[in-house]
Design a protein around this motif. Sequence first.
Motif, PDB file in Angstrom:
ATOM      1  N   HIS A 119       0.783  -1.242  -0.225  1.00 44.71           N
ATOM      2  CA  HIS A 119      -0.242  -0.027  -0.618  1.00 44.71           C
ATOM      3  C   HIS A 119       0.922   1.457  -0.017  1.00 44.71           C
ATOM      4  O   HIS A 119       0.814   2.300  -0.852  1.00 44.71           O
ATOM      5  CB  HIS A 119      -0.514  -0.003   1.193  1.00 44.71           C
ATOM      6  N   PRO A 120       1.896   1.362   1.180  1.00 45.45           N
ATOM      7  CA  PRO A 120       2.337   2.701   0.694  1.00 45.45           C
ATOM      8  C   PRO A 120       3.134   2.871  -0.074  1.00 45.45           C
ATOM      9  O   PRO A 120       3.413   4.012  -0.672  1.00 45.45           O
ATOM     10  CB  PRO A 120       3.802   2.588   2.348  1.00 45.45           C
ATOM     11  N   LEU A 121       3.850   1.838  -1.282  1.00 47.40           N
ATOM     12  CA  LEU A 121       4.517   1.816  -2.256  1.00 47.40           C
ATOM     13  C   LEU A 121       3.329   2.239  -3.690  1.00 47.40           C
ATOM     14  O   LEU A 121       3.980   3.777  -3.864  1.00 47.40           O
ATOM     15  CB  LEU A 121       5.119   0.695  -3.069  1.00 47.40           C
ATOM     16  N   ALA A 123       0.337   3.709  -2.683  1.00 47.40           N
ATOM     17  CA  ALA A 123       0.678   4.897  -2.971  1.00 47.40           C
ATOM     18  C   ALA A 123       1.379   6.038  -3.175  1.00 47.40           C
ATOM     19  O   ALA A 123       0.445   7.134  -3.331  1.00 47.40           O
ATOM     20  CB  ALA A 123      -0.094   5.123  -1.629  1.00 47.40           C
ATOM     21  N   ALA A 124       2.982   5.601  -2.908  1.00 49.10           N
ATOM     22  CA  ALA A 124       3.606   7.062  -3.214  1.00 49.10           C
ATOM     23  C   ALA A 124       3.917   6.839  -4.549  1.00 49.10           C
ATOM     24  O   ALA A 124       4.808   7.606  -5.296  1.00 49.10           O
ATOM     25  CB  ALA A 124       4.653   6.657  -2.520  1.00 49.10           C
ATOM     26  N   GLY A 125       3.129   5.966  -5.141  1.00 47.84           N
ATOM     27  CA  GLY A 125       3.515   6.104  -6.975  1.00 47.84           C
ATOM     28  C   GLY A 125       4.997   5.125  -7.768  1.00 47.84           C
ATOM     29  O   GLY A 125       5.755   4.854  -8.134  1.00 47.84           O
ATOM     30  N   LEU A 126       4.814   4.508  -6.470  1.00 52.66           N
ATOM     31  CA  LEU A 126       6.369   3.535  -7.041  1.00 52.66           C
ATOM     32  C   LEU A 126       6.096   2.246  -6.580  1.00 52.66           C
ATOM     33  O   LEU A 126       6.833   0.925  -7.352  1.00 52.66           O
ATOM     34  CB  LEU A 126       7.660   3.706  -5.490  1.00 52.66           C
ATOM     35  N   ARG A 185      -3.050   5.590  -8.420  1.00 50.49           N
ATOM     36  CA  ARG A 185      -1.281   6.046  -9.143  1.00 50.49           C
ATOM     37  C   ARG A 185      -1.190   5.254 -10.482  1.00 50.49           C
ATOM     38  O   ARG A 185      -2.214   4.263 -10.758  1.00 50.49           O
ATOM     39  CB  ARG A 185      -0.560   5.564  -7.467  1.00 50.49           C
TER      40      ARG A 185
END
Length: 242
Positions: A119-121, A123-126, A185
């Motif tokens: 999720h955090p990856l 969400a950061a577009g990565l 994203r």
Amino acid sequence: MDAVIHLAGASIAGRFTPAHRAAVRDSRIGPTRALAELAGRTPDGPKVFVSASAIGYYGPDRGDEMLDESAARGDGFLAGLVADWEQATAGAAAAGLRVVNVRTGLVQSPRGGTLRLFHPLFAAGLGGRLGDGRMWQSWIGIDDLVDVYHRALYDAGLSGPVNAVAPEPVRNAEYAKTLARVLHRPVLLPVPGFGPRLLLGEDGATELAEASQRLYPAALLGRGHRFRHPTLEPALRHLLGT
């Protein structure tokens, strides 16, 4: 006491060192056997013994084969571990208890498992697919998993191994596209194959990050079970509130 639900076991995530393998195995086999035997010999004790299990039983790569509960055991450390883990419940079954082994897939929850990592990856577009993205991912939302355990308690017709997975598995590339779409994203470059090996080692990458298992929940559907979220995108939108 009417039933036992046994979930305990060390996390399988990590490098497959001898110490890690021992911790994963020792936290499952012995305690499960002791608890199952205790449940079986307790006067007026529980009538149902529900134990966590895992789709690792089927091995890390079965191609495009659709695997229901009748499929043969696969190869590898996890396959052997799960087979012994399920066998450890034999004491309860021999004593006449109804035993259910919940072969859990990739649980989707923002508080744990793969979704918590991705999720955090994303969400950061990565975010991106793993390698070529062709590995099958047999997933289940956390709400549906709770429903499976609930059914295991009350449905007298359910016993033995149960594939706790949604009826619509997806390839990793499709999972990545869906999660990115839910989070609005882009999907960027794939994660190279050496990435999981740096974190998990060769065996860990093969049996965890790159595992490809296309499962079908035949036992549940045969009992008329209805999933809240049988497809991935609605499940992710519900879990992430989008």
